[in-house]
Design a protein around this motif. Structure first.
Motif, PDB file in Angstrom:
ATOM      1  N   SER A  72     -52.410 -66.843 -12.679  1.00 34.09           N
ATOM      2  CA  SER A  72     -52.539 -65.738 -11.730  1.00 34.09           C
ATOM      3  C   SER A  72     -52.788 -64.432 -12.471  1.00 34.09           C
ATOM      4  O   SER A  72     -52.443 -64.281 -13.643  1.00 34.09           O
ATOM      5  N   HIS A  73     -53.409 -63.499 -11.775  1.00 30.68           N
ATOM      6  CA  HIS A  73     -53.692 -62.177 -12.344  1.00 30.68           C
ATOM      7  C   HIS A  73     -53.020 -61.136 -11.465  1.00 30.68           C
ATOM      8  O   HIS A  73     -53.088 -61.209 -10.225  1.00 30.68           O
ATOM      9  N   PRO A  74     -52.358 -60.135 -12.042  1.00 34.07           N
ATOM     10  CA  PRO A  74     -51.621 -59.157 -11.220  1.00 34.07           C
ATOM     11  C   PRO A  74     -52.506 -58.233 -10.405  1.00 34.07           C
ATOM     12  O   PRO A  74     -52.023 -57.534  -9.517  1.00 34.07           O
ATOM     13  N   GLY A  75     -53.789 -58.196 -10.676  1.00 29.99           N
ATOM     14  CA  GLY A  75     -54.665 -57.285  -9.964  1.00 29.99           C
ATOM     15  C   GLY A  75     -54.723 -55.925 -10.636  1.00 29.99           C
ATOM     16  O   GLY A  75     -54.171 -55.714 -11.713  1.00 29.99           O
ATOM     17  N   SER A  76     -55.411 -54.996  -9.985  1.00 29.63           N
ATOM     18  CA  SER A  76     -55.586 -53.653 -10.545  1.00 29.63           C
ATOM     19  C   SER A  76     -55.123 -52.613  -9.543  1.00 29.63           C
ATOM     20  O   SER A  76     -55.254 -52.791  -8.326  1.00 29.63           O
ATOM     21  N   GLU A  77     -54.576 -51.535 -10.067  1.00 25.38           N
ATOM     22  CA  GLU A  77     -54.240 -50.411  -9.213  1.00 25.38           C
ATOM     23  C   GLU A  77     -55.505 -49.616  -8.909  1.00 25.38           C
ATOM     24  O   GLU A  77     -56.380 -49.479  -9.750  1.00 25.38           O
ATOM     25  N   GLY A  78     -55.592 -49.097  -7.725  1.00 28.01           N
ATOM     26  CA  GLY A  78     -56.765 -48.323  -7.355  1.00 28.01           C
ATOM     27  C   GLY A  78     -57.922 -49.210  -6.927  1.00 28.01           C
ATOM     28  O   GLY A  78     -57.800 -50.425  -6.757  1.00 28.01           O
TER      29      GLY A  78
END
Length: 456
Positions: free
Chosen positions: A341-347
């Motif tokens: 899994s990847h935590p994703g990106s802010e913004g």
């Protein structure tokens, strides 16, 4: 056991299959060919009807086929067209920019191919009426008619009329040589001054093009050159100089192979000059970025193959040769495990690692039948940001045209599983797209075994 049949001998048949003679098989082939030609002609007529049913909206800010802008004599004002594609639509009715997508998807075509089909159909209907009439009567095959239509794209009205008159009676058998001759006659007779200008414009057609599709498992590709003769002669001489220097240094390959190797050496002028002058070669300055996937077995030396992002199979030895070259920088990037899994990106903007994961998951645009590589695509938020977060599950690669199509029209899609998407168009067509291709689900929501097999 193999049997040899005479002209009218019976074809070997199974116990439940009636005997068929070669003559009957040929008759069936002819019938099938005639039916296929008729179906293609029907499809082209439907293309005309579809285009006529979707005229361009003059108040739409998105691109659409431009209005036919020309002089009184029916010749296009080339300076009024921003790009060659717009000029190709000269002299035919305007079509809404979003119209080709649904037509193309229904025909398992890329949007670009569907757009070209609509364009050629309109050219035949409105600029080559005699040839179109013969096509409708089943006297000309669609592929031959389209070739003639493409020859008159952007040409003045009187040139198209000349070609239509000259070729209508022989359109069912006209070849490329005859077509080029008739078109050349038309331009020379009707536009001699423009013909002289075109000869000068040939200089603008010079190019050096690397054919990315020519790369195969051997790591060998092809490149074409079109340039002034003097420049080509100079380049040829430089190849010979480097090839001679390679032979002097002990290269055992043939002259043709050494000249091919010389192309890469000439890409580094300092190295080429040092080689020709028998000086010490400089440090390597060139870098090539290639995405190659090696399985665990290949790394352990048990599998002789690898693959690139497009799915092409390469010999593992080819990858080793690339990495072993002394005139290249080699950068090894971390392995990305798509199962993690990847935590994703802010913004709004995805991080480089997140972008890489999405592009690896779907190597092309996820619109039905689109083959545009994902590395040249936008990353679209399925649920618009900021309501939808910038995460792997909410991102998908869309080329710029299909991104705009999704944004400005009633094309919609949703994610059913990682890398698997269900598309709906304004006409209730449904398409399932996966990293391996697209499946047409028809005009009703049939989320049946095709979906279950992809989504578990």
């Amino acid at each position: 056991m193999t049997a040899t049949l005479g002209h009218d001998d019976q074809h070997s048949a199974g116990p439940d299959e009636p005997a068929v003679t070669p003559s009957e098989l040929i008759a069936r082939v002819r019938d099938a060919r005639a039916a296929a030609d008729r179906a293609e002609a029907d499809l082209l007529e439907l293309a005309v009807a579809w285009a006529h049913a979707h005229p361009a909206n003059p108040w739409d800010d998105n691109w659409h086929a431009p209005k036919a802008d020309g002089d009184d004599d029916g010749s296009p004002r080339v300076e009024h067209f921003e790009d060659p594609e717009q000029l190709e639509w000269f002299g035919i009715p305007e079509v809404a920019w979003e119209a080709p997508a649904a037509f193309a998807a229904a025909n398992a075509m890329t949007t670009a191919a569907g757009k070209a089909f609509l364009r050629d159909a309109l050219v035949l209907r409105h600029r080559l009426p005699r040839i179109y009439a013969r096509l409708v009567r089943g006297q000309v095959q669609v592929w031959r008619a389209r070739r003639i239509a493409q020859a008159v794209l952007g040409k003045p009205a009187d040139v198209a009329a000349y070609v239509d008159t000259e070729l209508a009676s022989v359109a069912h058998q006209v070849g490329a040589v005859t077509l080029d001759r008739v078109l050349d006659d038309a331009m020379t007779r009707l536009y001699p001054e423009q013909r002289e200008i075109e000869q000068l414009e040939e200089l603008d057609k010079r190019h050096a093009t690397l054919d990315e599709r020519s790369l195969n498992h051997t790591g060998i590709g092809e490149m074409t050159l079109r340039a002034e003769w003097a420049d080509l002669k100079d380049f040829d001489k430089a190849l010979s100089l480097v090839a001679a220097a390679l032979k002097r240094d002990g290269c055992p390959e043939s002259l043709d192979v050494r000249r091919a190797v010389a192309i890469g050496i000439l890409a580094d002028p300092a190295r080429a000059l040092a080689l020709i002058n028998d000086d010490e070669p400089p440090a390597p300055t060139k870098e090539v970025v290639a995405y190659v996937h090696l399985g665990e077995e290949a790394v352990r030396g048990l599998d002789p193959t690898a693959r690139d992002e497009s799915g092409r199979t390469l010999l593992e030895q080819t990858v080793r040769l690339w990495c072993g070259r002394t005139d290249r920088h080699v950068t090894v990037r971390p392995v990305i495990d798509l199962n993690e899994s990847h935590p994703g990106s802010e913004g709004y903007t995805p991080s480089e690692s997140l972008r890489e994961r999405v592009q690896l998951r779907n190597p092309t645009c996820v619109f039905p039948h689109c083959a545009r590589p994902s590395r040249g695509c936008d990353l679209d938020h399925l649920i618009p940001w900021p309501i939808g977060l910038t995460t792997e599950g909410n991102l998908a690669p869309l080329c710029r045209h299909h991104h705009r199509l999704k944004t400005h029209t009633h094309w919609r899609y949703e994610s059913l599983a990682p890398g698997v998407f269900l598309w709906r168009d304004p006409h209730d067509q449904r398409f399932l797209t996966t990293p391996t291709g697209a499946t047409d689900l028809g005009q009703r929501p049939r989320l049946d075994s095709a979906l279950r097999s992809h989504c578990g």
